[in-house]
Design an enzyme around this catalytic site. Structure first.
Site, PDB file in Angstrom:
ATOM      1  CB  CYS A 190      -0.913   0.004   1.227  1.00 23.50           C
ATOM      2  SG  CYS A 190      -1.983   1.467   1.321  1.00 23.50           S
ATOM      3  CD  GLU A 243      -0.791  -1.961  -5.068  1.00 21.61           C
ATOM      4  OE1 GLU A 243       0.180  -1.431  -5.649  1.00 21.61           O
ATOM      5  OE2 GLU A 243      -0.811  -2.181  -3.847  1.00 21.61           O
TER       6      GLU A 243
END
Length: 254
Positions: free
Chosen positions: A2, A111
């Site tokens: 992340c 992402e």
């Protein structure tokens, strides 16, 4: 992994979900990046017996955990994520897992899908959020680093785990999401040892997130507007023409 996330809901929504007595106003943030301040929630000191008031508080920490034993942060890697599978035993996270577990409120995260070069596909950014929107809480860790002059810096990291099947089409890792019914157990570092909350460090359910293709503008910290979450059409490379098969019914002059 992340590496970017967003928190775009109102302070009232955060306060209600996380059970906070007080929370200062803050603006919507669409592109939160490492080294920037992030909002975290920690367990309180305990209310008087019989009180039903919220017993958690929020504070800002720098995203990028620095263990207390580090002498010079400039010579230490920036730990924005902690792997759930190894955090309990890793020196950098061991103390935080035992004493300083936190929740990191978010609206979702970004992402990158990076295909193998031979596919001819370009890297593609995705905005990953709960289906229908709303707010979630990532599992996080916190450490306070003290310099030789006595100044202190609160730092934090987001825990990640192996991606579930739907998320694995984009990336092999994903942040750990703590369910509201498990907030208290995750934050309770007084009676809940790391091994007793290890069952919370699992991938989100298959249909929990939706993945929306967005532009690569999210990769630049200077871009901070809501347009970062606008969907884009994913371009696929043209497939090479299929070679004729002598047995597919076509005539051959050879």
């Amino acid at each position: 992994m992340c590496g970017r996330f967003a928190l775009t809901v109102s302070p009232e929504e955060v306060r209600e979900l996380l059970g906070l007595l007080e929370l200062e106003d803050f603006p919507a943030r669409y592109n939160i990046a490492p080294t920037q301040p992030i909002l975290v929630v920690i367990a309180g000191e305990g209310q008087d017996r019989g009180s039903n008031l919220p017993d958690r508080r929020a504070l800002l920490v720098r995203w990028g955990l620095t263990p207390s034993w580090v002498k010079d942060p400039k010579e230490f890697p920036l730990l924005i994520n902690a792997r759930a599978e190894t955090a309990i035993g890793k020196a950098s996270f061991r103390a935080a897992m035992r004493h300083r577990r936190v929740l990191v409120p978010a609206s979702g995260f970004y992402e990158w899908h990076r295909p193998a070069k031979e596919t001819g596909e370009k890297p593609q950014a995705y905005w990953v959020r709960p289906r229908g929107g709303g707010i979630i809480a990532f599992a996080g860790l916190m450490e306070t680093w003290s310099s030789s002059d006595g100044s202190e810096v609160d730092t934090g990291a987001i825990m990640t785990t192996k991606a579930n099947r739907s998320m694995s089409s984009i990336h092999e890792r994903m942040p750990v999401v703590i369910k509201p019914e498990d907030f208290s157990r995750w934050l309770d570092c007084k009676t809940q040892e790391p091994r007793e909350v290890a069952d919370l460090l699992v991938p989100a359910e298959e249909d929990f997130f939706e993945m929306i293709a967005v532009s690569d503008r999210v990769n630049k910290v200077a871009n901070m507007g809501p347009d970062l979450q606008e969907p884009v059409v994913v371009e696929r490379p043209p497939k090479p023409p299929r070679k004729p098969d002598p047995d597919d019914g076509q005539l051959s002059f050879l």
